[in-house]
Write an enzyme that holds these catalytic residues in place. Structure first.
Site, PDB file in Angstrom:
ATOM      1  N   CYS A  75       0.847  -1.173   0.000  1.00 58.13           N
ATOM      2  CA  CYS A  75       0.000   0.000   0.000  1.00 58.13           C
ATOM      3  C   CYS A  75       0.895   1.238   0.000  1.00 58.13           C
ATOM      4  O   CYS A  75       1.479   1.590   1.014  1.00 58.13           O
ATOM      5  CB  CYS A  75      -0.898  -0.013   1.241  1.00 58.13           C
ATOM      6  SG  CYS A  75      -1.890   1.473   1.390  1.00 58.13           S
ATOM      7  N   LEU A  76       0.991   1.856  -1.166  1.00 60.71           N
ATOM      8  CA  LEU A  76       1.881   3.011  -1.284  1.00 60.71           C
ATOM      9  C   LEU A  76       1.245   3.951  -2.306  1.00 60.71           C
ATOM     10  O   LEU A  76       0.886   3.528  -3.401  1.00 60.71           O
ATOM     11  CB  LEU A  76       3.269   2.534  -1.762  1.00 60.71           C
ATOM     12  CG  LEU A  76       4.393   3.556  -1.811  1.00 60.71           C
ATOM     13  CD1 LEU A  76       4.702   4.067  -0.403  1.00 60.71           C
ATOM     14  CD2 LEU A  76       5.639   2.942  -2.417  1.00 60.71           C
TER      15      LEU A  76
END
Lengths: 150, 1025
Positions: free
Chosen positions: A87-88
């Protein structure tokens, strides 16, 4: 499959010529859009001493769309789930064609040094991180020892 | 009549000076009584043939002698003759005078050649009467002729009906008199048997009869058909001449067959009207024979080349003075009307599908049946003549010869009306060279057939293949496929020493291009070798390129119509190549002029037709004189034995088609212009109409033709994309070169407006941007494509990159329904905020910002893109346009649409062409952009099965050619063709003209004036409402 855009070959060339410390990325011979990546855990982080394997794939529309990156090595991290998905923001909505493989991998390395349990992907890990950060960090250390030893 | 009388009288008086001396001069003549010495003397009693046939209908076959008597007694009255016959069954012969009896004997002797069965015994009885020439026994009757004679002196009762007469030449010392006054010595005198001069044959006939006697081709027997009892000077009497061909006539010595060398010489002299005596004789003989045969009506209607011969008779029977006016330029021959050409092709198609098949052992490809049959033919063209035509009378007759039957006999003889030669032997079409023309229609696998032939005797020697540059790779690949070793002798490959190559490698096939030959040929010229083959062979071997000195086993010219103009260097270079067997591969041996074929025949060495003078006399000139059919017949006769042509439509013996190609569907996609485009189109149209009206008013349509064509060109371009009009660098069809004139500014601005996005307002940041840019010197790397920026653009937020990259970034985000942001700072971005930077002036200090707008896509382009997107994912397509600048626009657009596109046009080098074709062949779901002109020839693009034709051409044939690139042998999928046509536009009208061209009977017989009118009519159609 289209011919390889100049940009990809240029980036690849540069990754080999001027490697980022602690990061390696090499394309497969049979698919120049598929990279084997390793990232060393940042010092003074629970992942220190570990070497994490990732896969990186450049889709057809790259660089209009971000590369697809996934951890192959098991890792205990609030923003990385059991399947290794990350998750970026720069890998999603904040992607810009001005970003490159190099910058993306640096961002991932930075993410290892600064887990963000407020924007979790692995909910159980994030929960643990918030409730009992010490144990969580220890688990992360243990996992690193167990799975990420070279 | 008046002038002839005058002339005749003049000669008559001259004649009267010495009839006796003349009879003395006459060689071989012995005018002793009772001894008919001259060939023209003593022939059976004459009779009009109708009379005889009528009579024989009643009485059955009659001997000449008997018939003569009946004729004499009955005075030509059938009824009377029949009565006499029955009244005097036996006495008839006795009743005749002694002279007649003697005469009759002679007649039997001389005519025994064709009536031996009737009078066998008489021959031996009168051996003394046989002509001194000894030829009379083989003289052959070929028909009789009724001529008018002109009495040169008054006489009373000297001649009456049925009297035998003597025909003789005024003087046999013709060699002398010809030199003095060649045309005047044509009198043929008529004498009585006793030698008294009666008169001479009148003008219409004397010329040829004189020649025939002089050249000893014919013997004549004369008899009176009608004469007044009192012949006054200048009155006419009628004589029947029976014509006999002498044995001498059939001798080659008298008239050597024209080989190309003598023909050449002959014609040169002919042209300079300086003939040697012998040549004059020969020509007179030829003209006379043609004249005689024409008058005797010996040419049968059903004879294959009857038309041609008749034309030749008409042409050649004219005296030499009325030869057609010499054509100054041989190249000005008119194109053949397409319908005639089609008919010619049709006729040379080989429907004979029962030929044996030849298998090639070890050849890795499966040959189709017709290919195996074709192979049999090709091999036969390379083997000895005797193997093919074992039978004397079989095989094609030499086209110059015509078969003629002896009247009343099964036997026949042959006449060459062009040389005047006669022969009893069947003049078979001699094979002067080994090889031929393989003219199978496109897509029937000429290449494979050829390779099979090469494979068969690959160990015998090297085959040289000459192909257009774009096809070299294809040949190389095909050879590889069948396992033949190759060497490409082209560009760098041509730098090697051929001798060395053959020592070390010795490939089965040496592939070269016309281009290479031309450049090597240039070296010869540079060496001062001249153009003549003889001269070249004299230059020492290391001085000339090896390609011209090596003797190949076989040469194959692919797309041989490349050399159709015999004056081009490539044609000359090809003719210089040496080989045992020569082949030309072409789907169109004749493009639109008969001379196209000549060049190929010259390459093949197809004597005598490889001699242009010969060709010109028998084909070009008749064609120019309007004897199109006969010229084409001659061409057909030449082609028949040396051409193999099959078409896709032909059927095999079992009724199945030769080739089953996948289905082909052609759709016309109507495209509507947008309002903006329509405005521009209407503007261009209105201007074109105005200039046409102006030209019409001043009656100068013809003169302004080019100008109007240019206008039409613009109309066609504006149908594709208005931007095309403004591209001065655009490659436009020849002669239609576009010029942007001063008064074009309005049009320019209209198109500019079309190109611009009108909503973009003046840029308020421009000063800031310019300040930023002035600091910037070296072009930065584009953050998106990672390459050096060539066309720099800057956004409102002052970030820079390639124009295309920045624009693509915005478009991509828009397409994902995202708000576009700058790739660097993530501030909102829009196309209207991106400016292209133009640096001008010294040191590029002057900076101008060009507003970048999303140029609207032309309607056709939108239609194309949407069509392409509907295709299955890995379907491949080819896109044709005649405007390469339009291909540029399409290419850019397809790149934008992420559709992989390759480009094939005339600007590519051979290596690039090869690379493009290779890459396209290997790719999937890609598009190949081809310029209609470059891609029309030979290319094999069967990996694609969709074709898009962006703009119509004047004839559909050109488009059909393009379609055949993908619809040909090897295509496995159904073929879909889309032709884009703009509604209510010049393009629709072009379609109409295309159809008219297909429907109309053709331009045959249209005068230049009419053709011009047709062109102007077409223009009016194009510009009409």
């Amino acid at each position: 499959m289209n011919a390889l855009p100049k940009r990809i070959s240029k980036e690849t060339e540069r990754l080999v010529k001027e490697p980022v410390p602690g990061i390696s990325a090499a394309p497969h011979d049979d698919n120049l859009r598929y990279f084997d990546v390793t990232i060393d855990g940042p010092t003074s982080s629970p992942y220190e001493g570990g070497t994490f394997k990732l896969e990186l794939f450049l889709p057809e529309d790259y660089p209009m769309v971000p590369p697809k990156v996934r951890f192959l090595t098991k890792i205990y991290h609030p923003n990385i789930d059991r399947l290794g998905r990350i998750c970026l923001d720069v890998l999603k909505s904040n992607w810009s064609p001005a970003l490159q493989i190099r910058t993306i991998l640096l961002s991932i390395q930075a993410l290892l040094g600064a887990p963000n349990p407020d924007d979790p992907l692995a909910n159980d890990v994030a929960q643990k991180w918030k409730e009992d950060e010490k144990t969580a960090i220890q688990t992360a250390r243990d996992w690193t020892k167990e799975y990420a030893k070279a | 009549m008046e002038p002839r009388q005058k002339k005749a009288r003049f000669f008559d008086s001259e004649e009267d000076f010495g009839p006796d001396t003349k009879s003395l001069i006459r060689p071989g003549s012995s005018h002793k009584p009772g001894k008919p010495a001259s060939n023209s003397l003593a022939r059976p009693t004459p009779a009009p043939s109708t009379f005889r046939s009528d009579l024989e209908a009643f009485l059955g076959p009659l001997s000449d002698q008997r018939f003569g008597l009946l004729l004499a007694k009955s005075k030509g009255n059938v009824e009377q003759a029949v009565n006499i016959h029955f009244d005097l069954p036996e006495e008839v012969q006795q009743a005749t005078s002694e002279e007649t009896a003697e005469e009759a004997e002679v007649s039997q002797t001389t005519t025994s050649g064709f009536e031996t069965t009737q009078k066998p015994s008489q021959n031996t009885q009168v051996p003394s009467r046989v002509h001194t020439r000894g030829g009379c026994s083989t003289s052959r009757f070929i028909g009789s002729l009724v001529v008018t004679a002109w009495a040169s002196k008054s006489s009373k009762g000297k001649v009456k009906y049925q009297d035998r007469l003597v025909v003789e030449r005024q003087s046999h010392d013709h060699s002398k008199s010809i030199r003095k006054n060649p045309t005047d010595n044509s009198h043929v005198h008529i004498r009585t048997v006793s030698g008294e001069l009666l008169g001479r044959i009148s003008g219409e006939h004397d010329y040829s009869i004189a020649s025939l006697i002089d050249s000893r081709v014919c013997d004549f027997e004369a008899s009176c058909v009608y004469a007044d009892h009192n012949l006054s000077l200048g009155s006419n009497f009628v004589v029947e001449l029976k014509c006999y061909l002498t044995e001498e006539a059939f001798q080659d010595v008298a008239m050597p067959l024209l080989d190309s060398k003598t023909a050449k010489k002959r014609e040169y002299v002919f042209d300079n009207s300086r003939e040697s005596h012998v040549e004059k004789m020969l020509r007179n003989r030829q003209i006379a024979i043609v004249d005689l045969f024409g008058k005797l009506n010996l040419i049968k209607e059903n004879e294959a080349n009857a038309d041609m011969v008749k034309d030749m008779l008409r042409a050649k029977s004219q005296p030499p003075s009325s030869q057609p006016p010499s054509q100054n330029s041989e190249d000005e021959s008119e194109p053949i009307p397409t319908d005639e050409l089609d008919a010619l092709y049709k006729r040379i198609e080989k429907e004979d599908v029962e030929q044996p098949e030849t298998e090639v052992e070890g050849f890795p490809l499966e040959l189709r049946r017709y290919q195996k049959q074709g192979l049999t033919w090709m091999i036969s063209r390379e083997t000895e003549v005797s193997e093919y035509f074992d039978n004397d009378d079989s095989g094609p007759i030499n086209p110059l010869w015509t078969k003629v039957d002896f009247p009343g006999s099964d036997e026949k003889f042959y006449v060459n009306f062009s040389s005047g030669a006669l022969t009893l032997k069947f003049p078979k079409q001699e094979r002067s060279f080994s090889g031929g023309i393989l003219a199978d229609e496109m897509g029937l696998g000429k290449t494979i057939s050829t390779l099979a032939m090469v494979y068969r005797d690959r160990h015998v020697g090297c085959t040289l293949v000459v192909a257009p540059m774009s096809l070299l790779w294809q040949w190389e690949q095909e050879c590889e496929r069948v396992g033949l070793s190759t060497y490409v002798y082209h560009e760098k490959g041509a730098d090697i020493d051929l001798d060395e190559l053959f020592k070390t490698y010795s490939p089965n096939i040496l592939i070269t291009s016309y281009h290479t030959l031309v450049s090597h040929y240039g070296q010869i010229k540079a060496l001062g070798g001249g153009l003549d083959r003889n001269v070249i062979s004299e230059t020492s071997s290391h001085e000339r390129p090896k390609i011209f000195t090596k003797h190949f086993h076989r040469i194959v010219l692919d797309e041989a119509h490349v050399i159709k103009n015999r004056n081009t260097v490539s044609a000359k270079a090809c003719c210089l190549l040496r080989a045992t067997n020569k082949w030309a591969l072409t789907g169109t041996p004749i493009h639109n002029r008969l001379e196209d074929l000549f060049s190929i025949l010259k390459f093949l060495g197809a004597a005598p037709w490889n001699d242009f003078i010969y060709w010109r006399n028998f084909i070009t000139l008749p064609f120019q004189e309007g004897k199109i059919v006969s010229a084409l017949m001659t061409v057909q006769c030449i082609l028949e034995p040396i051409v193999l042509r099959r078409t896709k439509n032909m059927k095999q013996a079992d009724g199945s088609p030769l080739v089953v190609l996948p289905k082909k569907t052609i759709n016309i996609e109507k495209v509507a212009l947008t309002d903006q485009e329509r405005v521009i189109y209407s503007y261009v149209l209105a201007r074109a109409q105005t200039s046409l009206q102006k030209s019409e008013a001043s009656e100068a349509v013809g003169r302004n033709y080019l100008n109007i064509l240019t206008q039409i060109l613009r109309l066609r371009q504006s149908c594709c994309d208005p931007a095309l009009i403004l591209r001065p660098e655009a490659e436009v069809p020849t002669d239609e070169q576009l010029q942007i004139e001063e008064n074009e500014s309005q049009l320019k601005s209209m198109i500019q407006q079309y190109n611009d996005d009108t909503q973009t307002s003046a840029c308020e940041y421009s000063s800031e941007i310019i300040a930023q840019l002035q600091d910037q010197s070296a072009p930065p790397e584009c953050p998106i494509c990672a390459e050096d920026v060539t066309k720099l653009a800057i956004s409102k937020c002052l970030h820079m990159g390639c124009v295309d990259c920045l624009a693509d970034n915005v478009r991509f985000q828009e397409s994902k329904k995202q708000t576009p942001v700058c790739c660097i700072c993530r501030q909102p971005a829009a196309l209207k905020d991106i400016f292209e930077v133009e640096r001008t002036g010294e040191d590029c200090k002057d900076i101008r910002l060009k507003k970048l707008s999303d140029r609207p896509r032309s309607s056709k382009l939108v239609a194309l893109v949407s069509k392409l997107k509907q295709l299955p994912k890995d379907a491949k397509s080819v896109v044709f346009s005649q405007f390469t600048s339009y291909l540029d626009i399409i290419q850019t657009e397809l790149r934008r649409e992420k559709i992989q596109a390759f480009r094939f046009d005339g600007t590519l080098s051979r290596q690039q062409r090869t690379d493009v074709l290779k890459a396209f062949g290997l790719s999937k779901g890609s598009v190949l952009l081809i310029s209609l002109k470059t891609g029309g020839v030979g290319l094999n693009l069967v990996t694609a099965n969709h074709a898009f034709i962006m703009d119509p051409w004047w004839t559909f044939a050109q488009e059909a050619q393009a379609i055949d690139r993908i619809h040909r042998m090897g295509q496995t999928k159904d073929v879909h063709v889309t032709r884009f046509i703009v509604e209510n536009s010049v393009e629709e009208k072009m379609l109409k003209i295309q159809q008219q061209k297909m429907v109309l009977a053709g331009t045959l017989g249209m005068s230049e004036q009419e053709q011009k009118a047709q062109r102007i009519e077409n223009i009016k159609t194009l510009l009409g409402e």
